[in-house]
Design an enzyme around this catalytic site. Structure first.
Site, PDB file in Angstrom:
ATOM      1  N   GLU A  55      -0.999  -4.975   9.087  1.00  0.00           N
ATOM      2  CA  GLU A  55      -0.081  -4.286  10.004  1.00  0.00           C
ATOM      3  C   GLU A  55      -0.598  -4.308  11.439  1.00  0.00           C
ATOM      4  O   GLU A  55      -1.783  -4.114  11.678  1.00  0.00           O
ATOM      5  CB  GLU A  55       0.089  -2.819   9.571  1.00  0.00           C
ATOM      6  N   ASP A 106      -0.867  -6.041   0.372  1.00  0.00           N
ATOM      7  CA  ASP A 106      -1.322  -5.350   1.589  1.00  0.00           C
ATOM      8  C   ASP A 106      -2.828  -5.180   1.634  1.00  0.00           C
ATOM      9  O   ASP A 106      -3.452  -4.758   0.660  1.00  0.00           O
ATOM     10  CB  ASP A 106      -0.718  -3.932   1.632  1.00  0.00           C
ATOM     11  N   LYS A 163      -1.050  -9.216   3.637  1.00  0.00           N
ATOM     12  CA  LYS A 163      -0.245  -8.650   4.728  1.00  0.00           C
ATOM     13  C   LYS A 163      -1.089  -7.636   5.491  1.00  0.00           C
ATOM     14  O   LYS A 163      -1.809  -6.847   4.889  1.00  0.00           O
ATOM     15  CB  LYS A 163       1.015  -7.993   4.155  1.00  0.00           C
ATOM     16  N   GLU A 218       9.790  -3.749  10.126  1.00  0.00           N
ATOM     17  CA  GLU A 218      10.237  -2.493   9.507  1.00  0.00           C
ATOM     18  C   GLU A 218      10.812  -1.548  10.556  1.00  0.00           C
ATOM     19  O   GLU A 218      10.175  -1.284  11.599  1.00  0.00           O
ATOM     20  CB  GLU A 218       9.044  -1.823   8.785  1.00  0.00           C
ATOM     21  N   ASP A 226       0.847  -1.202   0.000  1.00  0.00           N
ATOM     22  CA  ASP A 226       0.000   0.000   0.000  1.00  0.00           C
ATOM     23  C   ASP A 226       0.884   1.254   0.000  1.00  0.00           C
ATOM     24  O   ASP A 226       0.380   2.381  -0.034  1.00  0.00           O
ATOM     25  CB  ASP A 226      -1.009  -0.002   1.155  1.00  0.00           C
ATOM     26  N   SER A 227       2.206   1.047  -0.030  1.00  0.00           N
ATOM     27  CA  SER A 227       3.131   2.158  -0.295  1.00  0.00           C
ATOM     28  C   SER A 227       2.791   2.814  -1.631  1.00  0.00           C
ATOM     29  O   SER A 227       3.240   3.923  -1.917  1.00  0.00           O
ATOM     30  CB  SER A 227       4.579   1.662  -0.309  1.00  0.00           C
TER      31      SER A 227
HETATM   32  O1  KIV Z   1       3.683  -1.010   1.580  1.00  0.00           O
HETATM   33  C1  KIV Z   1       4.854  -1.381   1.474  1.00  0.00           C
HETATM   34  O2  KIV Z   1       5.534  -1.200   0.463  1.00  0.00           O
HETATM   35  C2  KIV Z   1       5.436  -2.095   2.610  1.00  0.00           C
HETATM   36  C3  KIV Z   1       6.924  -2.275   2.612  1.00  0.00           C
HETATM   37  C4  KIV Z   1       7.577  -1.007   2.987  1.00  0.00           C
HETATM   38  C5  KIV Z   1       7.354  -3.408   3.454  1.00  0.00           C
HETATM   39  O3  KIV Z   1       4.758  -2.460   3.515  1.00  0.00           O
END
Ligand code: KIV
Length: 263
Positions: free
Chosen positions: A112, A82, A110, A180, A43-44
């Site tokens: 968080e 994510d 994934k 992280e 989600d980056s």
């Molecule tokens: O969203 C993302 O790219 C991430 C990485 C920084 C691990 O969670």
């Protein structure tokens, strides 16, 4: 086809693997062709693709779209994806939303955060055959709670809490964990205590694998946003395929991350 069994085997054999984010088919294909086996549709993308200053504006349909694109480019890579902000606030919400990411082509979702509140969600997902990767330490979706993008787990209480959270999530069925921005020593302890593979970003060289955001690997993040734990591999290599191969080679040989990229 790369599966979670390969990642487990790599941990047992102490083979350090490099993973990277991707958001479209062109880069996914290039990464896969040059040796990347594990890709995260992170989600980056809220920051790297959409230009926001956090990941919070990303919605589920954004993820679905980008997962589909990446899957087209990298059909045999292990694809992590994510669940974005507030799409897994309850177990049933997580189940419904995670299913959409899996249908789009993810191999694992994934999420968080740590501790007891997520354990039920993870159990629920795993029981329904949705594999889960956790994400502890600096969790960007919590940037407003954390007061910025800062190294986590620096004092003893926070470190103990993170370690306890990792155990709780693993017991609930988490099969992979991203750590992280935590001190290397703490990441090393988590990696040795847990039997699941641990992927680090700003977590030192002792985790089982590494991950970087693709824009950082290619040095196309504006200087001001380039995290100190990242490295521009394009600078020395001069072209993108060589930069990707160099990143993989330096991770596998233990050259990256060096002390200067660690906390
Ligand atoms: O969203 C993302 O790219 C991430 C990485 C920084 C691990 O969670």
């Amino acid at each position: 086809m790369v599966t979670i069994s390969h990642l487990q085997e790599w941990k047992r054999e102490q083979f350090k693997f490099a993973s990277i984010t991707a958001y479209d088919a062109t880069f996914a294909r290039l990464f896969s062709k040059n040796g990347v086996k594990v890709i995260l549709v992170g989600d980056s993308l809220g920051m790297t693709i959409q230009g926001h200053n956090s990941t919070l504006p990303v919605i589920l349909n954004d993820m679905v779209y980008h997962i589909r694109c990446v899957r087209q480019g990298a059909p045999s890579c292990f694809l992590l994806a994510d669940l974005p902000f507030m799409t897994y606030a309850t177990p049933s919400q997580a189940f419904e939303n995670a299913a959409k990411l899996m249908r789009a082509g993810a191999n694992m979702v994934k999420l968080e955060g740590g501790g007891a509140w997520l354990a039920d969600t993870i159990r629920n997902l795993v029981m329904r055959s949705i594999p889960v990767c956790g994400h502890l330490g600096l969790t960007p979706q919590s940037v407003n709670m954390l007061g910025g993008y800062k190294v986590q787990g620096k004092n003893m209480n926070d470190a103990e809490q993170l370690l306890a959270d990792a155990h709780i999530l693993a017991k609930a069925g988490m099969q992979l964990l991203v750590l992280e921005c935590v001190p290397s020593k703490l990441a090393e302890q988590v990696t040795s205590e847990l039997t699941i593979p641990i992927i680090g970003i700003g977590a030192g060289s002792k985790t089982d694998g590494q991950i970087l955001v693709m824009q950082d690997v290619l040095g196309i993040t504006e200087d001001i946003n380039m995290p100190t734990f990242a490295k521009n591999f394009l600078a020395s290599e001069g072209n993108i395929p060589a930069a990707v191969r160099c990143y993989i080679q330096e991770v596998e040989s233990g050259q990256f991350p060096a002390l200067e990229h660690s906390f």
